[in-house]
Design an enzyme around this catalytic site. Structure first.
Site, PDB file in Angstrom:
ATOM      1  N   GLY A 137      -5.537 -30.585  -8.879  1.00 28.88           N
ATOM      2  CA  GLY A 137      -3.929 -30.105  -8.616  1.00 28.88           C
ATOM      3  C   GLY A 137      -3.247 -31.354  -8.468  1.00 28.88           C
ATOM      4  O   GLY A 137      -3.717 -32.384  -8.435  1.00 28.88           O
ATOM      5  N   ASP A 158       7.094 -24.239   4.569  1.00 34.03           N
ATOM      6  CA  ASP A 158       7.092 -24.034   3.073  1.00 34.03           C
ATOM      7  C   ASP A 158       5.816 -22.857   2.611  1.00 34.03           C
ATOM      8  O   ASP A 158       5.178 -23.279   1.551  1.00 34.03           O
ATOM      9  CB  ASP A 158       6.582 -25.407   2.351  1.00 34.03           C
ATOM     10  CG  ASP A 158       6.917 -25.515   0.988  1.00 34.03           C
ATOM     11  OD1 ASP A 158       7.915 -24.747   0.728  1.00 34.03           O
ATOM     12  OD2 ASP A 158       6.308 -26.367   0.196  1.00 34.03           O
TER      13      ASP A 158
END
Length: 494
Positions: free
Chosen positions: A19, A138
Site C-alpha cells: 500500500g 483522520d
C-alpha cells in the site's frame, strides 16, 4: 538494491509493498528476531519545505507515532515500535491480511447491517482512544482495515495530520481529501474528539449512501468549501442508522454525541446474530481522560498483538465473557474459593509502576478488605440459578475482598475466574469462554489496587495489566457484585 535484501535495523526484512500514498509506503515485512509477519509504514517527509520545516515535520510524525503506540485495542492496529532509519520515521505495526474499507465500498454496496458492524468495532477503538486523551484526526474509509472474517481495525492514529495531510500546503494545494473532515477542521480549527465523531459518521454515511456527505467534486477547494459550511445531503439509504448519523454529522460539535455514546448506540443497532455467528461486542479499555505523557524514542509493544489471533469483542478486565460457556463442577469451584479465602493473592503479580496516567500510586494487588464498612444488608441475588453452589465460607468476604480474589485468579486460572461472573454479566457482553480465554492470553499478570467498597456490593478499583511484552495498562472501574449461594459474584462493570 533488491527489495528482498533490504533490511531495517538488521531485523526487519522488507518483502513487498502492500500500500501507499502521499504519506509513504506500507510494506509487508518479516521480523526475523521474532519470526512473525509485520507491516512497516515508511513515512515520507515533505520535500517542498526548508530543512528546518522538514525536521519539524519528522519530529512531529515521530511524536504522533509514539502516541499511537500507547493505544492497545482489539480494533486498532497495534504499533509495535517507532524507529528512525535513513533519516525518516518507520512504524512497525501488526499485519492484518485485509482490504481497506474504502476498497470494499468501491467494490460493492455496503449494507446498513455491515456498516453498523464495522462502525461498532471502530467506535469502540476510538472511544478507548478518547478516554486515553488520544484524537485520531483522520478517520476515513481508507484508514479502516477489514479482514475476511469481518474484523475491522483502524490505523494511522494522528500520523497523517502529523506530517501535513488534509491541510492546505503553502502553495494552496490540498494533501489528502477533505471529504470526511468535520466543518470546524475544514475551517482551520484543531481536530478534537467531536471531529473524530463527525469523521466516523461521514465514513458510515459514505458506506451506505455511496458518496461522502458533502457529495463529490473534482475541485478539492470546492469540496473544502462545502466541508467548511457543514451542509450535507440528508442520508436516503441509511434506514435505522439515519438518526444517529444525523447527530454525528451535526455542524455544531457540541450537538454531536460522544464516541462512547456512538459505540453504545451502534451496539444497540447491531442485527441479531445468525446461528453460528459471533456477535460483535465492540468494547474497550475504560480509562479516565489523561494528558499525553512523554514517551521514549522507541516504543516496544508486546508480540501478543499478532493480528490473526485477535478476537472481536475483547475488552479489558472482566469483559470478553459469554453466557454459553460450560460451568466447572461444584467440587472444583469450592476448592478454588477455599484456597482464595485462606491464601490472599501474593505480591508476585505486582507489575512495575506505569508512566501512563491514570496510574495509581501503587499497583500491588489488594490483599485486605477495604477500610470502608461492609454493607449492612445482603444485596438481592440476581445471579442465574445455573451458577454453581459454593461453600458459605466465602460469604464472610466483603465485596472488595471478593474482587481482589477474582483478579488473583487471573490470568492463570481462567475457568475458575469465569465462574465468578454472573450469567447476567456474561449474557450482557454476548461472549463465550473461548473469547474470554483469548483475551487473557495477551497478559502475563494483573493486579488491583485502591479497592474501595462503596456499599451494597459496589466496588471501585484500579486494575493494572501487564502484557506479555512487558507493557502496562491501567484502568479505573466500578464493579457491581451480588451474592449467589453465599458467594460474591461480579454482575456488572462500568
Amino acid at each position: 538494491m533488491l527489495v528482498e535484501s533490504r533490511r531495517i535495523r538488521d531485523r526487519y526484512r522488507l518483502l513487498e509493498p502492500i500500500g501507499g500514498g502521499a504519506m509513504g509506503t506500507v510494506w509487508r515485512a518479516q521480523d526475523e528476531m521474532l519470526g512473525r509477519t509485520v507491516a512497516i509504514k515508511e513515512l515520507l517527509l515533505p520535500h517542498d519545505h526548508d530543512e528546518h520545516r522538514t525536521e519539524e515535520a519528522k519530529n512531529r510524525a515521530m511524536r504522533e507515532a509514539r502516541i499511537a503506540a500507547r493505544l492497545q485495542h482489539s480494533h486498532a492496529i497495534t504499533v509495535f515500535a517507532v524507529l528512525e532509519e535513513e533519516d525518516r520515521p518507520w512504524l512497525i505495526m501488526e499485519y492484518l491480511p485485509s482490504k481497506s474499507f474504502a476498497v470494499l465500498v468501491r467494490e460493492e454496496p455496503v449494507s446498513v447491517d455491515d456498516a453498523i458492524r464495522v462502525g461498532a468495532q471502530i467506535s469502540s477503538a476510538l472511544a478507548g482512544a478518547h478516554r486515553a486523551g488520544i484524537v485520531h484526526r483522520d478517520v476515513k474509509p481508507a484508514n479502516i482495515l477489514v479482514s475476511e472474517d469481518g474484523t475491522a481495525k483502524i490505523t494511522d492514529f494522528g500520523i497523517s495530520r502529523a506530517i501535513g495531510d488534509v491541510k492546505l500546503t503553502a502553495t494552496g494545494e490540498i494533501a489528502g481529501t477533505p471529504a470526511f473532515l468535520a466543518p470546524e477542521v475544514a475551517r482551520g480549527e484543531d481536530a478534537d474528539f467531536a471531529a473524530d465523531v463527525f469523521s466516523l459518521g461521514a465514513t458510515l454515511y459514505a458506506a451506505v449512501e455511496g458518496q461522502p456527505p458533502y457529495g463529490t467534486a473534482d475541485n478539492p477547494i470546492a469540496l473544502l468549501y462545502r466541508a467548511s459550511s457543514g451542509e450535507i445531503e440528508p442520508p436516503a439509504k441509511a434506514e435505522r442508522l439515519t438518526p444517529l448519523l444525523l447527530r454525528m454529522l451535526a455542524t455544531d460539535p457540541a450537538e454531536r454525541p460522544s464516541m462512547d455514546e456512538v459505540e453504545q448506540e451502534l451496539r444497540a443497532l447491531l442485527p441479531d446474530a445468525e446461528p453460528g455467528e459471533s456477535v460483535l461486542a465492540a468494547t474497550v479499555p475504560e480509562a479516565e481522560p489523561a494528558a499525553v505523557p512523554t514517551v521514549p524514542a522507541t516504543v516496544a509493544v508486546p508480540p501478543a498483538g499478532e493480528v490473526a489471533a485477535v478476537t472481536p469483542g475483547a475488552r479489558k478486565g472482566l469483559i470478553a465473557v459469554g453466557a454459553g460457556a460450560a460451568l466447572l463442577c461444584v467440587a472444583v469451584v469450592v476448592a478454588i474459593l477455599l484456597v482464595v479465602r485462606q491464601q490472599p493473592p501474593q505480591n508476585n503479580a505486582a507489575p512495575p509502576a506505569t508512566s501512563q496516567p491514570p496510574a495509581p500510586a501503587s499497583v500491588t494487588p489488594s490483599t485486605t478488605a477495604s477500610s470502608s464498612p461492609a454493607p449492612s444488608q445482603t444485596p438481592p441475588t440476581t445471579a442465574s440459578p445455573t451458577s454453581p453452589p459454593v461453600s458459605p465460607v466465602s460469604s464472610t468476604k466483603t465485596a472488595g475482598q471478593a474482587l481482589s480474589a477474582y483478579y488473583a485468579l487471573l490470568p492463570n486460572n481462567l475457568p475458575q475466574a469465569w465462574n465468578l461472573l454472573t450469567d447476567h454479566f456474561k449474557a450482557s457482553k454476548h461472549q463465550t469462554l473461548a473469547t474470554y480465554e483469548a483475551f487473557w492470553s495477551k497478559y502475563s499478570r494483573v493486579s488491583v489496587s485502591n479497592v474501595a467498597d462503596n456499599g451494597s456490593g459496589q466496588v471501585t478499583a484500579h486494575v493494572t495489566y501487564v502484557t506479555k511484552g512487558g507493557g502496562t495498562e491501567t484502568d479505573t472501574n466500578t464493579f457491581s457484585l451480588v451474592q449467589s449461594g453465599g458467594v460474591w459474584m461480579i454482575d456488572s462493570q462500568s
